[in-house]
Design an enzyme around this catalytic site. Sequence first.
Site, short mmCIF file in Angstrom:
data_model
loop_
_atom_site.label_atom_id
_atom_site.label_comp_id
_atom_site.label_asym_id
_atom_site.label_seq_id
_atom_site.Cartn_x
_atom_site.Cartn_y
_atom_site.Cartn_z
N ASN A 7 1.12 -0.93 0.20
CA ASN A 7 -0.09 0.15 -0.05
C ASN A 7 0.83 1.11 -0.21
O ASN A 7 1.38 1.93 1.33
CB ASN A 7 -0.55 -0.25 1.33
CG ASN A 7 -1.48 0.82 1.49
OD1 ASN A 7 -1.78 1.93 0.49
ND2 ASN A 7 -2.85 0.84 2.05
N ARG A 90 -2.67 -2.59 -3.84
CA ARG A 90 -3.67 -1.32 -3.28
C ARG A 90 -3.83 0.21 -4.34
O ARG A 90 -2.39 0.48 -4.14
CB ARG A 90 -4.14 -0.39 -1.90
CG ARG A 90 -5.52 0.12 -1.94
CD ARG A 90 -5.00 0.61 -0.53
NE ARG A 90 -6.08 1.40 -0.34
CZ ARG A 90 -6.35 2.38 0.22
NH1 ARG A 90 -4.77 3.29 1.15
NH2 ARG A 90 -7.31 3.52 0.54
N HIS A 179 -13.07 2.50 -0.31
CA HIS A 179 -13.13 1.77 1.04
C HIS A 179 -13.68 0.17 0.52
O HIS A 179 -14.17 -0.51 1.29
CB HIS A 179 -12.97 2.43 1.91
CG HIS A 179 -12.86 3.02 2.94
ND1 HIS A 179 -14.39 4.01 3.56
CD2 HIS A 179 -12.09 3.47 3.47
CE1 HIS A 179 -12.75 5.44 4.33
NE2 HIS A 179 -11.75 4.37 4.31
N ARG A 240 -11.77 15.52 7.46
CA ARG A 240 -12.21 16.16 6.90
C ARG A 240 -13.98 16.09 6.72
O ARG A 240 -14.67 15.88 7.98
CB ARG A 240 -12.59 14.67 5.45
CG ARG A 240 -11.34 14.72 4.56
CD ARG A 240 -11.11 13.08 3.47
NE ARG A 240 -10.54 12.24 4.72
CZ ARG A 240 -10.12 10.76 3.95
NH1 ARG A 240 -10.75 10.73 3.55
NH2 ARG A 240 -8.87 10.29 4.34
N GLU A 383 -8.11 -5.50 5.11
CA GLU A 383 -8.09 -5.10 3.54
C GLU A 383 -7.15 -5.65 3.91
O GLU A 383 -6.92 -6.02 2.55
CB GLU A 383 -7.82 -3.33 3.38
CG GLU A 383 -9.24 -2.57 4.10
CD GLU A 383 -9.02 -0.72 4.47
OE1 GLU A 383 -8.94 -0.96 5.21
OE2 GLU A 383 -9.33 -0.22 3.46
#
Length: 395
Positions: A7, A90, A179, A240, A383
Amino acid sequence: MKVLVINCGSSSLKYQLIEMETESVLAKGLCERIGIDGRLTHKPTGGEKVEKAIAMPDHTTAVSLVLAALTDKEHGVIGSLSEIDAVGHRIVHGGEKFAHSVVIDEQVIKDIEAISDLAPLHNPANLIGVRSCQKLMPGVPMVAVFDTAFHQTMPKEAFLYGVPHEFYEKYGVRRYGFHGTSHSYVSKRCAQLMGKPYDQSKIIVAHLGNGSSICAVKNGKSVDTSMGLTPLDGLPMGTRSGSIDPAIIGFIAGKENISLDEVLNVLNKKSGVAGMSGVGSDFRDLGAAADAGNELAKEALKVFAYNTAKFIGAYMVSVGTADAIAFTAGIGENDCAVRAMICDYLAGIGIKIDPVKNKARGEEALISTPDSAVQVWVVPTNEELAIARETAALV
Ligand code: ADP
């Protein structure tokens, strides 16, 4: 079969080496401050964690240090690089081009480059990781696993924004969602835990971490999700803003005499619960501040919980009658106070959790009461394992 999962971000690189027969992690770690100075953390399963400052002028150096750590006599977990059968990468944005994971070739790299304007901070960095691995492991098959792919099943009414259609046709302006690897993994696992066939189950997944998104999964397919063209849309998050009245952007730019880019920077990095509370983005700190009486921290937690509940309520419409709500990621797996707040807002639609069962942290658990209208589960996400499974399946 051993799969290396990578990743790669702009200045960091996370990795896990996974043995697929047992689906066990052999080693994992992190390169940080790539291009600045460099720091490697490597943890072989069952062994001592190794941390060292070491020069990482570029990503290729970082990957070569990871490979050296994996094969190191003392801290390594494999005898040689030839034991790595495949690498799973990823990739954040797959646009409309990629609805599934793919084996990487030159054309795939070109296609990912072509959609990089949709994720300028992520896709180029992800590709640097691919190139570095190709250079150091020639001949080893590489697979791209996209955060957006799972959501490519959304119907048009869920993915189109109310803007001129030409923005979609010319620039691909639409909801993509992120996601996806986590929503797919968690919904599948939740169906298993309920003993229901995945293709006949209706699950709402709340992935609540630094970045948070909700996904409506109907019969094994994503039918709506809260993140949009970018990961700024949807819930208020750590830093965010999530969805806001779009007119706020021009309004603040005028009032503060700053550019649109500067406003977007504030919305990405200085907003969310951190901006609202002034405490920070870590929910442990927020919870402690709220317990100590900090009103802004209490308010920020309520805004987060209320908006999460509102999305879950909306997605009851998207899936029809939901079988389950599944909480996952850092906050969803660990923060029982926030889970309780969210479920309190859902009490009006018959959702009830058991306060004792809700104490579960970081483990699979059914936390609703037997008379709850919808089952509520905690399902830890994984993940990396999901990426490794996709990779193994393709090679
Ligand atoms: P990401 O992968 O998006 O970086 P994570 O899924 O690791 O994020 O989630 C990070 C968030 O989870 C942080 O806000 C952190 O405070 C929260 N978190 C982690 N552990 C706990 C805990 N034990 N209690 C409450 N919040 C936690």
